[in-house]
Design a protein around this motif. Structure first.
Motif, PDB file in Angstrom:
ATOM      1  N   VAL A 193     113.946 -66.719 -29.887  1.00  0.00           N
ATOM      2  CA  VAL A 193     112.728 -66.270 -29.221  1.00  0.00           C
ATOM      3  C   VAL A 193     111.602 -67.179 -29.694  1.00  0.00           C
ATOM      4  O   VAL A 193     111.461 -67.423 -30.895  1.00  0.00           O
ATOM      5  CB  VAL A 193     112.421 -64.789 -29.574  1.00  0.00           C
ATOM      6  CG1 VAL A 193     111.044 -64.391 -29.082  1.00  0.00           C
ATOM      7  CG2 VAL A 193     113.486 -63.876 -28.983  1.00  0.00           C
TER       8      VAL A 193
ATOM      9  N   TYR B 164     108.252 -58.397 -29.859  1.00  0.00           N
ATOM     10  CA  TYR B 164     108.912 -59.554 -30.460  1.00  0.00           C
ATOM     11  C   TYR B 164     108.797 -59.602 -31.978  1.00  0.00           C
ATOM     12  O   TYR B 164     109.391 -60.464 -32.612  1.00  0.00           O
ATOM     13  CB  TYR B 164     108.419 -60.844 -29.796  1.00  0.00           C
ATOM     14  CG  TYR B 164     108.930 -60.899 -28.376  1.00  0.00           C
ATOM     15  CD1 TYR B 164     110.278 -61.117 -28.122  1.00  0.00           C
ATOM     16  CD2 TYR B 164     108.079 -60.661 -27.313  1.00  0.00           C
ATOM     17  CE1 TYR B 164     110.758 -61.111 -26.834  1.00  0.00           C
ATOM     18  CE2 TYR B 164     108.551 -60.665 -26.010  1.00  0.00           C
ATOM     19  CZ  TYR B 164     109.896 -60.894 -25.780  1.00  0.00           C
ATOM     20  OH  TYR B 164     110.390 -60.881 -24.507  1.00  0.00           O
TER      21      TYR B 164
ATOM     22  N   ASP C 161     116.892 -59.286 -24.892  1.00  0.00           N
ATOM     23  CA  ASP C 161     116.355 -59.538 -26.227  1.00  0.00           C
ATOM     24  C   ASP C 161     117.099 -58.681 -27.245  1.00  0.00           C
ATOM     25  O   ASP C 161     117.317 -57.490 -27.027  1.00  0.00           O
ATOM     26  CB  ASP C 161     114.859 -59.225 -26.262  1.00  0.00           C
ATOM     27  CG  ASP C 161     114.049 -60.269 -25.515  1.00  0.00           C
ATOM     28  OD1 ASP C 161     113.985 -61.402 -26.008  1.00  0.00           O
ATOM     29  OD2 ASP C 161     113.512 -59.944 -24.440  1.00  0.00           O
TER      30      ASP C 161
END
Length: 181
Positions: free
Chosen positions: A138, A147, A162
């Motif tokens: 990422v 994130y 993700d």
């Protein structure tokens, strides 16, 4: 007309032979699925996946009991087999936007220090299989709070999955302290 005599030992050998050939076939099929498996889920428009071992079970959201004096991302307490656990709106915690409870809403029951927690997500897709060779890092330029807990992702059938690290979430002091500030 002659009767065929069944010898128990030969019958057991035949069963063993069938079992071994079936087990070998399963191993081949498993390796074709991929060498990393996770539970796929969705919050908002994001597709996330977490390690299978990080999720104890997936349940339909039970009846909630509200708790006063607590952050909005804690929906309340739920009773799972006589255990009271907090129900956390994961979307609200990560993005500040509350989840809309629908017929697809599910709760991922996870372990955390001191017990369990239920993470309420928009939808669960079940087990997903990926090849570790398809991992991507990422990029660090995304300032989304999501994130903070994702450092890898897979791309499969034009969907970005993700990899959500539950350990990082449950060790975060912001997650551990849900009282209104």
């Amino acid at each position: 007309m002659s009767k065929q005599i069944i010898k128990p030992f030969e019958l057991l050998l035949e069963y063993e032979k069938r079992s071994v050939s079936h087990a070998l076939g399963s191993a081949v099929e498993e390796s074709e699925l991929g060498d990393w498996s996770g539970i796929g889920f969705k919050i908002g428009e994001m597709h996330l996946v977490t390690e299978v071992d990080d999720v104890n079970e997936v349940v339909i959201l039970p009846e909630l009991v509200k708790i006063p004096g607590i952050d909005q991302w804690v929906l309340g307490l739920v009773n799972i087999r006589s255990n009271l656990i907090p129900a956390i709106d994961l979307r609200s915690y990560l993005t500040g936007e509350s989840s809309k409870l629908t017929k697809h809403t599910r709760m991922l029951v996870i372990n955390q220090p001191g017990g369990q927690a239920g993470l309420v997500v928009d939808e669960v897709f079940g087990q997903r299989h990926f090849s570790k060779s398809d991992w991507h890092d990422v990029e660090g330029d995304d300032d989304s709070r999501v994130y903070r807990y994702c450092d890898k992702f897979f791309s499969q059938d034009d969907v970005r999955w993700d990899v959500f690290e539950m350990d990082q979430l449950v060790q975060d002091t912001n997650f551990q302290n849900a009282s209104i500030k």
